[in-house]
Design an enzyme around this catalytic site. Sequence first.
Site, PDB file in Angstrom:
ATOM      1  N   GLU A 134       0.951  -1.364  -0.342  1.00  0.00           N
ATOM      2  CA  GLU A 134       0.041   0.220   0.213  1.00  0.00           C
ATOM      3  C   GLU A 134       1.106   0.731  -0.002  1.00  0.00           C
ATOM      4  O   GLU A 134       0.937   2.466  -0.979  1.00  0.00           O
ATOM      5  CB  GLU A 134      -0.734  -0.300   0.817  1.00  0.00           C
ATOM      6  CG  GLU A 134      -1.971  -1.163   1.351  1.00  0.00           C
ATOM      7  CD  GLU A 134      -2.311  -1.583  -0.047  1.00  0.00           C
ATOM      8  OE1 GLU A 134      -3.080  -1.314  -0.503  1.00  0.00           O
ATOM      9  OE2 GLU A 134      -2.431  -2.779   0.310  1.00  0.00           O
TER      10      GLU A 134
ATOM     11  N   HIS B 267       1.657   2.402  -3.486  1.00  0.00           N
ATOM     12  CA  HIS B 267       0.896   2.438  -4.662  1.00  0.00           C
ATOM     13  C   HIS B 267       1.232   3.970  -4.330  1.00  0.00           C
ATOM     14  O   HIS B 267       0.724   4.789  -4.965  1.00  0.00           O
ATOM     15  CB  HIS B 267      -0.223   2.182  -3.403  1.00  0.00           C
ATOM     16  CG  HIS B 267      -0.492   0.420  -4.948  1.00  0.00           C
ATOM     17  ND1 HIS B 267      -0.893   0.932  -5.542  1.00  0.00           N
ATOM     18  CD2 HIS B 267      -1.527  -0.423  -3.654  1.00  0.00           C
ATOM     19  CE1 HIS B 267      -1.402  -0.271  -6.486  1.00  0.00           C
ATOM     20  NE2 HIS B 267      -2.402  -0.968  -5.073  1.00  0.00           N
TER      21      HIS B 267
END
Length: 855
Positions: free
Chosen positions: A295, A298
């Site tokens: 995450e 990202h």
Amino acid sequence: SVKRLSDYQPPGFTIDSTDLTFELDATHTVVTAVLELRRLDPQLTELSLDGQQLQLLSLHYNDKLLAANEFDCTSQQLRLKVTEDTFRLTIRTQINPLANTALEGLYYANGSFCSQCEAEGFRRITYYLDRPDVLSVFRTTIIADTAHYPYLLSNGNKVEQRKLDNGQTLVCWQDPFPKPSYLFALVAGDFDLLRGDYQTRSGRMVALDFFVEKGQGGKAAFALDALKRSMRWDEQRFGLEYDLDTYMVVAVDFFNMGAMENKGLNVFNSKYVLVSEDTATDTDFFNVESIIGHEYFHNWTGNRVTCRDWFQLSLKEGLTVFRDQEFSRDMGSATVNRIHAVQVIRTAQFAEDASPMAHPIRPQQVMEMNNFYTVTVYDKGAEVIRMLHTLLGEAGFQAGMRLYFERHDGQAVTCDDFVQAMQDANHYDLSAFRLWYQQSGTPELTMQRHYEPQQQRLTLRLNQRTAATADQPDKAALVLPVRYQLLDESGNKSGLFVMQEHNETLVFDGVSAQALPVMLEDFSAPVRLKHDYSEQELLRIAMEASNGFARWDALQSCWMLWLDQAMHQNNDFRLPDAFFELYQQLLKLPLDDKALTAELLKVPEYHVFAENFQQIPVDAILSAIHSFRQQISQRLAPELKACYQQHSVVAVEYNEMNVGIRALKNRCLDYLALHGQPAETLLLQQYNSASNMTDKLAVLSACLHSAHPAFFGLMQQFATEWQHDVLVLDKWFSLHAAQPSAQVFEQITLLCQHPKFSWQNPNRVRAVFHAFAMQNPGQFHRMDGRGYQLLTDTLLKLDPINPQVSARLVTPLLSWQRFDLERQALMKAALHRLSAQPGISDDLYEKVSKALANE
Ligand code: ARG
Ligand code: ZN
């Protein structure tokens, strides 16, 4: 309705700014959206906004309140006539977060509000251009009751916070980075807050805030550290730094998937944040670190550069999985990490290619986007990025990344844009390589050897062929980077051969007759390799190769040979002596990499064997696995015991060495449990003295695998110990559901009545039913159909509650064509029951109808 990539049209309007106000209430939340719109295509006279399950309260065009006859509002859209190039819309909608059990959009669960907008959930919050190529600057105001919701969170920086006089608080957030709606997030609730900070390479101080369920704050420390490691790693390896002053992570127990990379405000499934040695296994720790990394990564590959449309999902997911895999490899055993990634491809991804849901990493048509967050898009997508890395080398790949960000920072782009940046930065022609984005299916690479003694020449004939898939009849040759190593007395040679055509040859001169080519080292291309090695040669690779992956892979091939022999000899088959010698050696003198040793000592699981068959012989595989394990445990009992004893004392802390030792010890235990009664003392002793969840759970699963009578007593003890902790209880649910006897059916009925079980909670539902369908092949595939029936009943009950979860759980039924006729009939009957259900979700319908299409 089906959407196609070929129908893509750029947006006719864009939204320069989005100002949202939420008046939070569990059942009556009012959302006011003030949107500054701009017409991009002057021809257009009508604007159409997406919306779902919204109650429209009012609509203003600039300052004018529109009457009902001045716009058109259906269950999916809001349409109105537009005359100006720039204008403002003020939209008031009402939503019911408590009734939102699909957990998509804004929902209320466990006393907090939480959102999930990817892929198309934002349209359940307000009417909007809910597509990733519309980027807008967001300002979010949240108003809620102070006592119940002391934390009101959204993306970006907090710019205002004040108490209102009615016991409510108002908080306002401003996100400076334009973003598509799928990256929006809102969370409101009461949490434990764990705070840390991080100084970026260029000196920016970043506050790191973890919000977790009350009382669980202590279990977030590892995740916080993992975040710091991710931030450092991305600076060092990719030169990428964080860009806001705060990074927030919220952990919630009700969540459809692993986690979500919302800008500055990640939302995580609590099982991927909350770990402590006594409640979480080494695998859980690993997953937390890898998903925290995913995450975080990202933020650049996903948020700063995002997708033009959802067909391009692999642009961000394939690339980010590649990045998280590289991160994990640097944090632990590189070889074992690669082994696990390859297992995912060879089991789940190859199975998807062979199923009615087959699709390329860039799908060409989609009915429900949520169905395409798949192992193909994610994990095969990562393999495609890895092949680019192999072809271009680390320096070339990084040059490509730099050019990609130089060109596309702040944009919504396509997979082609990414490949083009790689191509231009390296002056390397990737036009043929791009086929990987279009073509679905698993290529089969066949290798045949020819040795000419006079010339001392070894010729390898390579052939590639991809069988037709459900979605695509015709296949062309792909670019395959084939890494190889030639094992020879005169010294090993290694290299990279880039295969482009259907048939190619590779010639080695000056090599001996014994020379052994190890092809596709480290799984350098996501293909099925068919080779002509003998058992002897494979065992030689397993013993001699310097590359740990090659050793493991050779053993995998041996297991397939032995399964084949076991099936033809009605289980009179005995594993060869040379194999036992290898295992004896590994047990007596484990490699430095203990985790790798444990992998080498493992009999493959059902799914690994199954994926090698077009028609899966369920019972034969299960009985062969049983026989292999029995033979090992009997023949190597003293060595297993000694190895177990030698590695039984391990410090509890999660680190590469301790994880490896525990894996090795517990691999031994898993075999020793097969000794029945005499093993009981050992099992109970480890269970009762274990200071960590890895060792406790290892006892339970060893008992499960060996049908040891101690299982039920220990399970009871475990339940009493852990009834307060839902994440631990999930492990207990899964163990019960994986129990390989008919008792599992009554047991599952009981599990569903457990006070902590909830049909609304995806973690609970998956703990029981994913385990049943995937880890209990014997009972799931029962010849009386009871297993299929249980799953079908479950899906019928679940689909109206949460279609995303039901559509994921249906997967094992889709592959009905891979089984014998009796099972086929039963599985088809189950699929028909699903398709006959009135009101079945799009999610489930898309899969079931594909599965029944060429019946
Ligand atoms: N983007 C998220 C991630 O990979 C996953 C979102 C999944 N969304 C979905 N609708 N299935 O980190
Ligand atoms: Zn992702």
